[in-house]
Structures are given as C-alpha cells and as structure tokens.
Write an enzyme that holds these catalytic residues in place. Structure first.
Site, short mmCIF file in Angstrom:
data_model
loop_
_atom_site.label_atom_id
_atom_site.label_comp_id
_atom_site.label_asym_id
_atom_site.label_seq_id
_atom_site.Cartn_x
_atom_site.Cartn_y
_atom_site.Cartn_z
N TYR A 1 -8.22 4.58 -15.02
CA TYR A 1 -7.92 5.08 -16.37
C TYR A 1 -7.76 3.97 -17.42
CZ TYR A 1 -7.52 10.03 -15.02
OH TYR A 1 -7.79 11.31 -14.60
N ASN B 1 -5.83 13.17 -10.96
CA ASN B 1 -6.48 13.67 -12.18
C ASN B 1 -6.18 15.16 -12.28
OD1 ASN B 1 -8.73 15.23 -10.87
ND2 ASN B 1 -9.21 13.19 -10.11
N GLY C 1 -9.30 5.29 -5.96
CA GLY C 1 -8.04 4.57 -6.10
C GLY C 1 -6.95 5.08 -5.18
N VAL C 2 -5.74 5.12 -5.72
CA VAL C 2 -4.59 5.50 -4.89
C VAL C 2 -4.68 6.99 -4.51
CG1 VAL C 2 -2.97 6.02 -6.78
CG2 VAL C 2 -2.10 5.12 -4.64
N ASP C 3 -5.26 7.79 -5.39
CA ASP C 3 -5.47 9.22 -5.14
C ASP C 3 -6.34 9.41 -3.88
OD1 ASP C 3 -5.53 11.97 -5.51
OD2 ASP C 3 -6.90 11.92 -7.23
N SER D 1 -2.20 4.93 -14.12
CA SER D 1 -3.20 4.76 -15.21
C SER D 1 -3.83 3.39 -15.35
CB SER D 1 -2.62 5.16 -16.58
OG SER D 1 -2.63 6.57 -16.72
N THR D 2 -3.36 2.39 -14.56
CA THR D 2 -3.88 1.03 -14.80
C THR D 2 -5.09 0.67 -13.95
OG1 THR D 2 -2.36 -0.03 -13.23
CG2 THR D 2 -1.59 0.22 -15.50
N GLY D 3 -5.64 1.66 -13.23
CA GLY D 3 -6.87 1.43 -12.47
C GLY D 3 -8.03 2.07 -13.21
N ASP E 1 0.87 -1.18 0.00
CA ASP E 1 0.00 0.00 0.00
C ASP E 1 0.91 1.23 0.00
OD1 ASP E 1 -1.62 2.15 0.66
OD2 ASP E 1 -2.69 1.08 2.24
N1 AR6 Z 1 -1.29 1.68 -2.99
C1 AR6 Z 1 -0.74 1.30 -4.18
N2 AR6 Z 1 -1.47 1.15 -5.30
C2 AR6 Z 1 -2.79 1.39 -5.23
C3 AR6 Z 1 -3.44 1.81 -4.04
C4 AR6 Z 1 -2.61 1.95 -2.89
N3 AR6 Z 1 -3.12 2.35 -1.72
N4 AR6 Z 1 -4.76 1.99 -4.31
C5 AR6 Z 1 -4.95 1.68 -5.61
N5 AR6 Z 1 -3.76 1.31 -6.17
P1 AR6 Z 1 -5.94 4.30 -9.89
P2 AR6 Z 1 -5.40 5.67 -12.43
C6 AR6 Z 1 -3.45 0.88 -7.53
O1 AR6 Z 1 -7.35 4.03 -10.28
O2 AR6 Z 1 -5.73 4.46 -13.21
C7 AR6 Z 1 -8.54 8.39 -9.37
O3 AR6 Z 1 -9.89 8.53 -9.09
C8 AR6 Z 1 -4.58 0.36 -8.38
O4 AR6 Z 1 -4.88 -0.98 -8.05
O5 AR6 Z 1 -5.68 4.73 -8.49
O6 AR6 Z 1 -4.19 6.46 -12.81
C9 AR6 Z 1 -7.88 9.70 -9.73
O7 AR6 Z 1 -8.48 10.79 -9.06
C10 AR6 Z 1 -3.96 0.48 -9.76
O8 AR6 Z 1 -3.09 -0.62 -9.98
O9 AR6 Z 1 -5.26 5.43 -10.85
C11 AR6 Z 1 -8.08 9.78 -11.20
O10 AR6 Z 1 -9.34 10.34 -11.53
C12 AR6 Z 1 -3.11 1.74 -9.66
O11 AR6 Z 1 -3.01 2.02 -8.25
C13 AR6 Z 1 -8.02 8.35 -11.64
O12 AR6 Z 1 -8.40 7.57 -10.52
C14 AR6 Z 1 -3.71 2.95 -10.35
O13 AR6 Z 1 -5.12 2.97 -10.20
C15 AR6 Z 1 -6.63 7.93 -12.04
O14 AR6 Z 1 -6.67 6.63 -12.53
#
Ligand code: AR6
Length: 190
Positions: free
Chosen positions: A131, A30, A38-40, A127-129, A16
């Site tokens: 996005y 974003n 997600g991570v954000d 970007s792999t969540g 995490d």
């Molecule tokens: N630690 C590490 N990785 C994580 C965690 C964590 N705590 N939580 C999620 N991930 P995403 P994106 C992974 O969706 O695709 C947001 O709403 C997750 O499993 O967080 O760049 C922003 O505000 C995946 O593998 O980011 C934007 O609107 C990776 O982090 C949008 O999502 C990225 O997933 C960005 O989308």
C-alpha cells in the site's frame, strides 16, 4: 525495545508475524478479505483454510471491510489464537486522510481485542508494503495511536509491533524513543 504505557507493555521486535504467539495477530488485509500478498498472504498460507472460510462468512454478511475497520477470525494453524483483520489506507493523494484511516485501523483492532478480552496482540507495519505508506510517517501514526489507546482503560497487557526488516525496526524504535523521551515514560532497551 520496550516501553510501558499505563499498565501495558509496548514491544518492538524483528520477526515473522506468522510465528508470533499471542491472543491475536493483526492482518494487514484488503477490503475483500480473500487474502493477497505480503503479511496477508503469509497469514493465510500458515493459518490454513479455516481463516479464509471465516473471512468468506464475514464478507457474505458485510459485503466488504472498509479501510480503517477491523473484524476477527480464529487463528487456524497459526500459533496466535485469533487473527484481527484490518485494512489500512493506500498511500496516495491526501496524507491527512491516510493518517486518519491508518490510526483508525490500529484503534479498531485494539478495541476489538479488548471487546474479546484478548490480552496480547501483535501488529505488522500496516500499509507500508504493497500500500506504499512511507514507513517513518506510518510509524509515527501507529505509535501515537497505540499509545493514546493504552493510556485509556484497557485489558491489554502486551502490544507488540513485529517488524519484518531491521530498517523498519530502527524507524519504529526511533519514533518510540522520541515519544517516551518527551513524556518521561519508563523505557527499557535491549
Ligand atoms: N511478518 C511481519 N511482517 C511482514 C510479513 C510477516 N510474515 N510479511 C510482510 N510483512 P503488506 P500493506 C511486512 O504489503 O502495505 C496484501 O496483498 C512488510 O514487509 O503485507 O498493508 C493485502 O492483501 C511490510 O512492512 O501490507 C493487501 O492487498 C508490512 O508487513 C495489501 O497487501 C505491510 O506490508 C496490503 O498492503
């Protein structure tokens, strides 16, 4: 898994990002910088209001953060000292354009860390969540761009990818293995 490029360690681990101790962790944000899922979402939740306050100040100056760019705030209540906020590409349409923006997001984050004399940085799989970027393709671009950067002059001592699932870790490890095998870089597995 761990490899060395130049004098910098590149580490892949499962975990995490909000629990990771480093000079900076990178947020897959974003363009609004107002938080999200997600991570954000996790970074803002754990880091607390100080981060959002700084993001608002940045946005009031620049309007929005363009995909592929990066800015920095403090880490608030996170174990990481700083958060580098970047915006990856949404996966649709043109894969080459997406790869260019993804590479830029990694490169700009690394450049900003260096500019701030930060020595350790950790990335999520940008970007792999939400996005929707395919993990295999994203891992190839991410590892190649980080490697390219580390083979230049840098203060960075450690770059870590903190992957959120075993499957993602496996994908990144296979990509890193391929890169190190073909180049004969020093690689340690554990
Ligand atoms: N630690 C590490 N990785 C994580 C965690 C964590 N705590 N939580 C999620 N991930 P995403 P994106 C992974 O969706 O695709 C947001 O709403 C997750 O499993 O967080 O760049 C922003 O505000 C995946 O593998 O980011 C934007 O609107 C990776 O982090 C949008 O999502 C990225 O997933 C960005 O989308």
């Amino acid at each position: 898994m761990e490899a060395i490029f130049g004098h910098t360690k590149l580490i892949l681990e499962l975990g995490d990002l909000t629990r990771h101790r480093a000079g900076a962790i990178v947020n897959a944000a974003n363009s609004s910088l107002m938080g999200g899922g997600g991570v954000d979402g996790a970074i803002h939740r754990v880091g607390g209001h100080a981060i959002l306050k700084e993001c608002k100040a940045i946005i009031s100056q620049i309007g929005r953060l363009a995909p592929g760019k990066a800015v920095i705030t403090t880490g608030g209540n996170l174990p990481a000292e700083n958060v580098i906020h970047t915006v990856g590409p949404v996966w649709h349409g043109d894969p080459r354009q997406a790869a260019r923006i993804l590479a830029s997001a990694y490169r700009e984050s690394l450049m900003l860390a260096d500019k701030m004399a930060i020595k350790t940085i950790a990335f999520p799989s940008i970007s792999t969540g939400a996005y929707g970027y395919p993990v295999q393709a994203a891992a190839e671009t991410a590892v190649a761009e980080v490697k390219k950067y580390l083979l230049q002059e840098t203060y960075l001592e450690r770059v870590t990818f903190v992957l959120f699932s075993r499957e993602d870790l496996k994908t990144y490890a296979e990509v890193l293995e391929k890169v190190t095998e073909t180049d004969g870089d020093f690689t340690v597995k554990y």
